[in-house]
Design a protein around this motif. Structure first.
Motif, PDB file in Angstrom:
ATOM      1  N   ASN A 234      46.490  39.551  41.410  1.00 27.97           N
ATOM      2  CA  ASN A 234      46.514  38.126  41.077  1.00 27.97           C
ATOM      3  C   ASN A 234      47.478  37.342  41.953  1.00 27.97           C
ATOM      4  O   ASN A 234      47.311  36.136  42.127  1.00 27.97           O
ATOM      5  CB  ASN A 234      46.865  37.943  39.602  1.00 27.97           C
ATOM      6  CG  ASN A 234      45.648  37.985  38.708  1.00 27.97           C
ATOM      7  OD1 ASN A 234      45.097  36.961  38.340  1.00 27.97           O
ATOM      8  ND2 ASN A 234      45.195  39.195  38.382  1.00 27.97           N
ATOM      9  N   LEU A 235      48.491  37.989  42.478  1.00 32.29           N
ATOM     10  CA  LEU A 235      49.390  37.321  43.410  1.00 32.29           C
ATOM     11  C   LEU A 235      48.748  37.155  44.781  1.00 32.29           C
ATOM     12  O   LEU A 235      49.112  36.253  45.536  1.00 32.29           O
ATOM     13  CB  LEU A 235      50.694  38.118  43.540  1.00 32.29           C
ATOM     14  CG  LEU A 235      51.749  37.876  42.468  1.00 32.29           C
ATOM     15  CD1 LEU A 235      52.759  39.022  42.424  1.00 32.29           C
ATOM     16  CD2 LEU A 235      52.469  36.563  42.702  1.00 32.29           C
ATOM     17  N   PRO A 238      43.372  35.538  44.657  1.00 31.49           N
ATOM     18  CA  PRO A 238      42.995  34.131  44.422  1.00 31.49           C
ATOM     19  C   PRO A 238      43.685  33.171  45.391  1.00 31.49           C
ATOM     20  O   PRO A 238      43.056  32.243  45.914  1.00 31.49           O
ATOM     21  CB  PRO A 238      43.439  33.890  42.973  1.00 31.49           C
ATOM     22  CG  PRO A 238      43.412  35.255  42.345  1.00 31.49           C
ATOM     23  CD  PRO A 238      43.877  36.179  43.427  1.00 31.49           C
ATOM     24  N   ASN A 239      44.990  33.408  45.643  1.00 34.06           N
ATOM     25  CA  ASN A 239      45.703  32.558  46.602  1.00 34.06           C
ATOM     26  C   ASN A 239      45.084  32.648  47.988  1.00 34.06           C
ATOM     27  O   ASN A 239      44.887  31.637  48.676  1.00 34.06           O
ATOM     28  CB  ASN A 239      47.172  32.982  46.693  1.00 34.06           C
ATOM     29  CG  ASN A 239      47.974  32.561  45.479  1.00 34.06           C
ATOM     30  OD1 ASN A 239      47.418  32.354  44.413  1.00 34.06           O
ATOM     31  ND2 ASN A 239      49.266  32.443  45.623  1.00 34.06           N
ATOM     32  N   GLY A 240      44.778  33.889  48.423  1.00 39.48           N
ATOM     33  CA  GLY A 240      44.237  34.070  49.762  1.00 39.48           C
ATOM     34  C   GLY A 240      42.897  33.382  49.950  1.00 39.48           C
ATOM     35  O   GLY A 240      42.631  32.790  51.005  1.00 39.48           O
ATOM     36  N   LEU A 241      42.059  33.427  48.922  1.00 37.68           N
ATOM     37  CA  LEU A 241      40.755  32.765  49.038  1.00 37.68           C
ATOM     38  C   LEU A 241      40.904  31.251  49.137  1.00 37.68           C
ATOM     39  O   LEU A 241      40.153  30.588  49.874  1.00 37.68           O
ATOM     40  CB  LEU A 241      39.887  33.140  47.833  1.00 37.68           C
ATOM     41  CG  LEU A 241      39.459  34.616  47.762  1.00 37.68           C
ATOM     42  CD1 LEU A 241      38.736  34.897  46.457  1.00 37.68           C
ATOM     43  CD2 LEU A 241      38.588  34.996  48.952  1.00 37.68           C
ATOM     44  N   LEU A 293      43.672  29.224  37.350  1.00 42.56           N
ATOM     45  CA  LEU A 293      42.369  28.550  37.302  1.00 42.56           C
ATOM     46  C   LEU A 293      42.422  27.199  38.015  1.00 42.56           C
ATOM     47  O   LEU A 293      41.499  26.831  38.751  1.00 42.56           O
ATOM     48  CB  LEU A 293      41.941  28.354  35.849  1.00 42.56           C
ATOM     49  CG  LEU A 293      41.502  29.590  35.068  1.00 42.56           C
ATOM     50  CD1 LEU A 293      41.122  29.193  33.647  1.00 42.56           C
ATOM     51  CD2 LEU A 293      40.333  30.280  35.748  1.00 42.56           C
ATOM     52  N   LEU A 294      43.495  26.464  37.796  1.00 42.60           N
ATOM     53  CA  LEU A 294      43.660  25.152  38.430  1.00 42.60           C
ATOM     54  C   LEU A 294      43.648  25.276  39.949  1.00 42.60           C
ATOM     55  O   LEU A 294      43.175  24.372  40.649  1.00 42.60           O
ATOM     56  CB  LEU A 294      44.967  24.522  37.958  1.00 42.60           C
ATOM     57  CG  LEU A 294      45.325  23.157  38.567  1.00 42.60           C
ATOM     58  CD1 LEU A 294      44.315  22.104  38.131  1.00 42.60           C
ATOM     59  CD2 LEU A 294      46.737  22.740  38.148  1.00 42.60           C
ATOM     60  N   ILE A 386      37.652  36.163  39.848  1.00 42.24           N
ATOM     61  CA  ILE A 386      38.676  37.219  39.876  1.00 42.24           C
ATOM     62  C   ILE A 386      39.779  36.913  38.877  1.00 42.24           C
ATOM     63  O   ILE A 386      40.264  37.809  38.159  1.00 42.24           O
ATOM     64  CB  ILE A 386      39.241  37.354  41.300  1.00 42.24           C
ATOM     65  CG1 ILE A 386      38.177  37.940  42.229  1.00 42.24           C
ATOM     66  CG2 ILE A 386      40.495  38.229  41.307  1.00 42.24           C
ATOM     67  CD1 ILE A 386      38.581  37.969  43.683  1.00 42.24           C
ATOM     68  N   THR A 387      40.201  35.674  38.789  1.00 35.99           N
ATOM     69  CA  THR A 387      41.252  35.292  37.846  1.00 35.99           C
ATOM     70  C   THR A 387      40.839  35.582  36.409  1.00 35.99           C
ATOM     71  O   THR A 387      41.612  36.128  35.617  1.00 35.99           O
ATOM     72  CB  THR A 387      41.579  33.801  38.014  1.00 35.99           C
ATOM     73  OG1 THR A 387      42.146  33.586  39.313  1.00 35.99           O
ATOM     74  CG2 THR A 387      42.570  33.332  36.959  1.00 35.99           C
ATOM     75  N   VAL A 388      39.605  35.233  36.063  1.00 34.44           N
ATOM     76  CA  VAL A 388      39.133  35.430  34.691  1.00 34.44           C
ATOM     77  C   VAL A 388      38.964  36.911  34.374  1.00 34.44           C
ATOM     78  O   VAL A 388      39.411  37.393  33.320  1.00 34.44           O
ATOM     79  CB  VAL A 388      37.808  34.677  34.475  1.00 34.44           C
ATOM     80  CG1 VAL A 388      37.204  35.028  33.119  1.00 34.44           C
ATOM     81  CG2 VAL A 388      38.030  33.170  34.580  1.00 34.44           C
TER      82      VAL A 388
END
Length: 405
Positions: A234-235, A238-241, A293-294, A386-388
């Motif tokens: 999670n670190l 999502p950030n990379g995308l 999510l935001l 991925i986050t969900v």
């Protein structure tokens, strides 16, 4: 080393002003600020140069974030130097490498292949530099001040990125990309001088010699638990995308790119200020999922090609979600033994940066076959998914007893 990984509910009491009265923290802070300013100018200049020469969304995206590909090599091989017995000397040596890389980009007529090679070399050493800096940070401030300190650094990084993209756009109207590289080199040198003048040498309690074996031993222990693997996922991903989405801004609209990049940096600044300074540790932990999510949801608007004002506002709001890294980093720090904090934080940072490069490459590759707007929408959708899907696994980190590493 604490055995309880739960996050305290007391509000943060360390003010930014109090942190800056700490001479060593101030040195790390100013050094990082100058480094970020130099990196922002250099990346924007290189992205503009590659776009002009190739008109390729893929190569433009990779040129802006290509250095992040090599950070994983540092995490896998020599990251244990971040916990060596002479961290000040190590940090200064690594900053000298960054200075040499910035200066080399300013060489007239340098082929694009050589520029990409420099990105990989500098990225490798920058990952070690980040680990060493974060290891020193954990020593020069108490644990209770860690979140405010990281928040202040993130805020300043965002602010300098805003200025860097804005100033970079102005400079490139009057200077060549090579001359902007010269400015970036001067800023990198200034950061080196500040660190040399403010940071003292210290031992950070490593009992074994740093090297490949020590790096792998710690990394194996780090990834041995499913909760921690989900936390790192999670670190990183999502950030990379979403950084991949940002890497397509120049291809999406070259005239609007600097405004979108600046809006993203400003949103990140606001998010870090709010989450790191105004929320308690317990509040940060509880809002982490919503922030993740935001981070991605507003980018779904790119599917309908909204007006300039709407798309700029969407990028600004979404980037506040980058503040989700603060509670996740606190959670990781709480599960890390003191002697390997530099390496663990370095691995976390290297993985996050590597995924920024992967995200940029994926975004550029997709945009080669689809429109940039469609590619941005696709990456944002995957980030949300991925986050969900990983949310239940992140909770396992707090349930895992006794953080061995």
């Amino acid at each position: 080393m604490p055995s309880d990984t739960s996050v305290p509910v007391t509000p943060p009491t360390t003010s930014y002003r109090a942190l800056l009265r700490n001479r060593e923290f101030a040195g790390l802070y100013v050094g990082l600020t100058l480094t970020v300013a130099a990196s922002t100018l250099s990346g924007f200049a290189l992205g503009t140069l590659v776009n002009r020469q190739t008109q390729s969304p893929f190569l433009t995206a990779v040129s802006m974030y290509g250095a992040t590909f090599a950070t994983v090599l540092g995490a896998l091989t020599l990251m244990s130097v971040a916990d060596g017995s002479r961290p000040r000397r190590t940090l200064l040596s690594l900053q000298c490498v960054s200075l040499a890389g910035a200066a080399a980009q300013a060489v007239p007529g340098l082929p694009l292949a050589a520029r990409f090679g420099l990105l990989l070399v500098v990225g490798f050493f920058q990952s070690l530099e980040t680990g060493t800096r974060m290891g020193l940070l954990a020593e020069v401030i108490p644990n209770s001040a860690y979140a405010p300190a990281r928040s202040l650094m993130n805020i300043t990084s965002g602010g300098m990125a805003v200025l860097g993209y804005a100033i970079g756009a102005v400079l490139l109207r009057h200077l060549s990309p090579r001359e902007v590289f010269v400015v970036a080199t001067a800023l990198t040198g200034a950061g080196l001088v500040v660190v040399a003048a403010t940071i003292r040498e210290r031992s950070i309690r490593l009992t074994r010699r740093p090297g490949l074996r020590q790096t792998w031993t710690t990394n194996i222990a780090l990834f041995s638990r499913s909760g921690r693997r989900a936390l790192l996922l999670n670190l990183w991903v999502p950030n990379g995308l979403i950084v991949g989405c940002e890497a397509l801004f120049i291809s999406y609209d070259p005239r609007l790119a600097s405004a979108l990049l600046a809006a993203g940096s400003a949103g990140m600044l606001l998010g870090d200020l709010t989450v790191g300074r105004l929320l308690t540790a317990d509040q940060r932990r509880r809002c982490a999922f919503a922030l993740r999510l935001l981070l991605a949801a507003p980018y779904l608007l790119f599917a309908v090609h909204p007006p300039t004002l709407v798309v700029t506002a969407a990028v600004f709001v979404a980037s506040a979600g980058f503040a989700a890294t603060l509670p996740l980093q606190e959670q990781l720090l709480a599960s890390t033994p003191d002697p390997v904090r530099g390496q663990v934080q370095g691995v976390e940072s290297a993985g996050r940066m590597t995924w920024q490069g992967i995200g940029a490459a994926i975004a550029g590759g997709v945009a080669q076959y689809l429109t940039p707007g469609t590619a941005i929408t696709a990456l944002a959708t995957v980030s949300v998914a991925i986050t969900v899907l990983s949310r239940p696994f992140v909770a396992r980190t707090r349930a895992e007893p006794g953080p061995g590493v």
